[in-house]
Design a protein around this motif. Structure first.
Motif, mmCIF file in Angstrom:
data_model
loop_
_atom_site.group_PDB
_atom_site.id
_atom_site.type_symbol
_atom_site.label_atom_id
_atom_site.label_comp_id
_atom_site.label_asym_id
_atom_site.label_seq_id
_atom_site.Cartn_x
_atom_site.Cartn_y
_atom_site.Cartn_z
ATOM 1 N N TYR A 8 4.756 5.446 -13.645
ATOM 2 C CA TYR A 8 4.184 5.843 -14.927
ATOM 3 C C TYR A 8 3.822 4.632 -15.784
ATOM 4 N N LEU A 9 4.257 3.430 -15.369
ATOM 5 C CA LEU A 9 3.980 2.234 -16.184
ATOM 6 C C LEU A 9 2.477 2.107 -16.454
ATOM 7 N N TYR A 10 1.692 2.149 -15.383
ATOM 8 C CA TYR A 10 0.239 2.000 -15.545
ATOM 9 C C TYR A 10 -0.559 2.963 -14.670
ATOM 10 N N LYS A 11 0.144 3.890 -13.977
ATOM 11 C CA LYS A 11 -0.517 4.823 -13.047
ATOM 12 C C LYS A 11 -1.324 4.065 -11.988
ATOM 13 N N PHE A 12 -0.821 2.865 -11.643
ATOM 14 C CA PHE A 12 -1.582 2.011 -10.725
ATOM 15 C C PHE A 12 -1.103 2.219 -9.298
ATOM 16 N N ASN A 13 -2.048 2.401 -8.389
ATOM 17 C CA ASN A 13 -1.730 2.681 -6.998
ATOM 18 C C ASN A 13 -2.008 1.455 -6.122
ATOM 19 N N TRP A 14 -0.937 0.861 -5.588
ATOM 20 C CA TRP A 14 -1.096 -0.301 -4.700
ATOM 21 C C TRP A 14 -1.846 0.093 -3.427
ATOM 22 N N ASP A 15 -1.691 1.361 -3.033
ATOM 23 C CA ASP A 15 -2.214 1.815 -1.730
ATOM 24 C C ASP A 15 -3.638 2.371 -1.827
ATOM 25 N N HIS A 16 -4.476 1.741 -2.640
ATOM 26 C CA HIS A 16 -5.830 2.275 -2.868
ATOM 27 C C HIS A 16 -6.753 2.105 -1.662
ATOM 28 N N CYS A 17 -6.376 1.274 -0.706
ATOM 29 C CA CYS A 17 -7.167 1.121 0.530
ATOM 30 C C CYS A 17 -6.275 1.375 1.736
ATOM 31 N N GLY A 18 -5.362 2.326 1.611
ATOM 32 C CA GLY A 18 -4.369 2.541 2.670
ATOM 33 C C GLY A 18 -3.066 1.874 2.286
ATOM 34 N N ALA A 19 -2.030 2.155 3.054
ATOM 35 C CA ALA A 19 -0.681 1.690 2.693
ATOM 36 C C ALA A 19 -0.589 0.166 2.678
ATOM 37 N N MET A 20 -0.091 -0.366 1.571
ATOM 38 C CA MET A 20 0.139 -1.811 1.475
ATOM 39 C C MET A 20 1.430 -2.138 2.233
ATOM 40 N N PRO A 21 1.412 -3.147 3.117
ATOM 41 C CA PRO A 21 2.633 -3.510 3.853
ATOM 42 C C PRO A 21 3.769 -3.884 2.897
ATOM 43 N N GLU A 22 4.991 -3.532 3.274
ATOM 44 C CA GLU A 22 6.155 -3.778 2.415
ATOM 45 C C GLU A 22 6.309 -5.257 2.071
ATOM 46 N N LYS A 23 6.067 -6.144 3.050
ATOM 47 C CA LYS A 23 6.279 -7.578 2.778
ATOM 48 C C LYS A 23 5.295 -8.087 1.724
ATOM 49 N N CYS A 24 4.156 -7.418 1.615
ATOM 50 C CA CYS A 24 3.184 -7.764 0.573
ATOM 51 C C CYS A 24 3.588 -7.114 -0.746
ATOM 52 N N LYS A 25 3.954 -5.840 -0.679
ATOM 53 C CA LYS A 25 4.266 -5.079 -1.888
ATOM 54 C C LYS A 25 5.397 -5.720 -2.692
ATOM 55 N N ARG A 26 6.332 -6.354 -1.990
ATOM 56 C CA ARG A 26 7.466 -6.934 -2.720
ATOM 57 C C ARG A 26 6.999 -8.032 -3.687
ATOM 58 N N HIS A 27 5.900 -8.697 -3.367
ATOM 59 C CA HIS A 27 5.371 -9.718 -4.283
ATOM 60 C C HIS A 27 4.775 -9.066 -5.532
ATOM 61 N N PHE A 28 4.132 -7.921 -5.352
ATOM 62 C CA PHE A 28 3.575 -7.224 -6.509
ATOM 63 C C PHE A 28 4.683 -6.641 -7.388
ATOM 64 N N ILE A 29 5.756 -6.207 -6.751
ATOM 65 C CA ILE A 29 6.914 -5.726 -7.519
ATOM 66 C C ILE A 29 7.507 -6.896 -8.303
ATOM 67 N N GLN A 30 7.619 -8.052 -7.640
ATOM 68 C CA GLN A 30 8.180 -9.229 -8.297
ATOM 69 C C GLN A 30 7.290 -9.684 -9.451
ATOM 70 N N ASP A 31 5.997 -9.637 -9.234
ATOM 71 C CA ASP A 31 5.014 -9.986 -10.260
ATOM 72 C C ASP A 31 5.179 -9.039 -11.453
ATOM 73 N N THR A 32 5.373 -7.745 -11.187
ATOM 74 C CA THR A 32 5.582 -6.765 -12.259
ATOM 75 C C THR A 32 6.888 -7.050 -12.994
ATOM 76 N N CYS A 33 7.951 -7.365 -12.254
ATOM 77 C CA CYS A 33 9.242 -7.679 -12.881
ATOM 78 C C CYS A 33 9.122 -8.911 -13.789
ATOM 79 N N LEU A 34 8.441 -9.953 -13.293
ATOM 80 C CA LEU A 34 8.263 -11.163 -14.102
ATOM 81 C C LEU A 34 7.512 -10.819 -15.386
ATOM 82 N N TYR A 35 6.423 -10.076 -15.245
ATOM 83 C CA TYR A 35 5.582 -9.722 -16.392
ATOM 84 C C TYR A 35 6.345 -8.865 -17.405
#
Length: 209
Positions: free
Chosen positions: A59-86
């Motif tokens: 609900y933070l931004y209704k943003f879908n990482w998987d907009h071109c198919g499932a994002m691999p977990e090893k990649c997604k963790r960087h986006f989660i970390q980026d969100t946590c930092l922000y």
């Protein structure tokens, strides 16, 4: 004059930006979740925000990482970390800038990211797939979540972002700056750190303030 400089510097240290989910001022958060736990001693995010940062379409931004198919977990963790930092970091004051959007008054710009953090992000995401260079704007939001705009082709990150610098600097419209500084140098912000060793970004913010 020195006193004025000190006041100006202090106003850049230990602050939360004026954005959608940030607390007005940083403080301890005992229940931070998952990858956001690094900031529990002093955070700009609430426990709820930290949980949502890990959801695929929060609900933070209704943003879908998987907009071109499932994002691999090893990649997604960087986006989660980026969100946590922000959302959680109280050490981004020197790079807070005015934002002219409906959902936030302030944003970050040109945060000097440590080379390893950016390189690893690119390395782990090069085979993930996206259809856009700048994820801040230009999506089709008619369904309530971001979808690729008409005519945009899904391609691997390594073609959309040919270098680590391209990824870090372009994906959030200049929020980060790629640097040749290394972790522990005191000259760059770390997305990842060991909280048992203290938060290295405190000294980095002081240096740039």
């Amino acid at each position: 004059a020195t006193a004025a400089v000190t006041v100006a510097q202090d106003s850049l240290l230990n602050v939360c930006m004026d954005a959608k989910h940030h607390k007005t001022e940083p403080g301890p958060e005992g229940q931070l979740y998952g990858q956001c736990v690094l900031w529990k001693d002093n955070a700009c995010c609430t426990a709820n925000t930290s949980v949502e940062a890990h959801q695929d379409q929060s609900y933070l931004y209704k943003f879908n990482w998987d907009h071109c198919g499932a994002m691999p977990e090893k990649c997604k963790r960087h986006f989660i970390q980026d969100t946590c930092l922000y959302e959680c970091s109280p050490n981004l004051g020197p790079w807070i800038d005015q934002a002219d959007t409906s959902w936030r008054k302030e944003r970050i710009r040109d945060v000097p990211l440590c080379q390893e953090d950016c390189d690893q992000w690119w390395e782990d995401c090069q085979d993930a797939v996206t259809c856009k260079v700048n994820w801040h704007k230009g999506w089709n939001w008619t369904t309530g979540t971001n979808q690729c705009p008409k005519g945009a082709m899904c391609q691997k990150f390594k073609f959309v972002f040919p270098t680590a610098a391209a990824l870090c600097e372009q994906i959030w419209s200049g929020s980060y700056r790629y640097t040749s500084h290394h972790r522990g140098s005191g000259r760059c912000i770390q997305m990842w750190f060991d909280p048992a060793q203290g938060n290295p970004n405190v000294a980095v913010a002081q240096y740039y303030a």
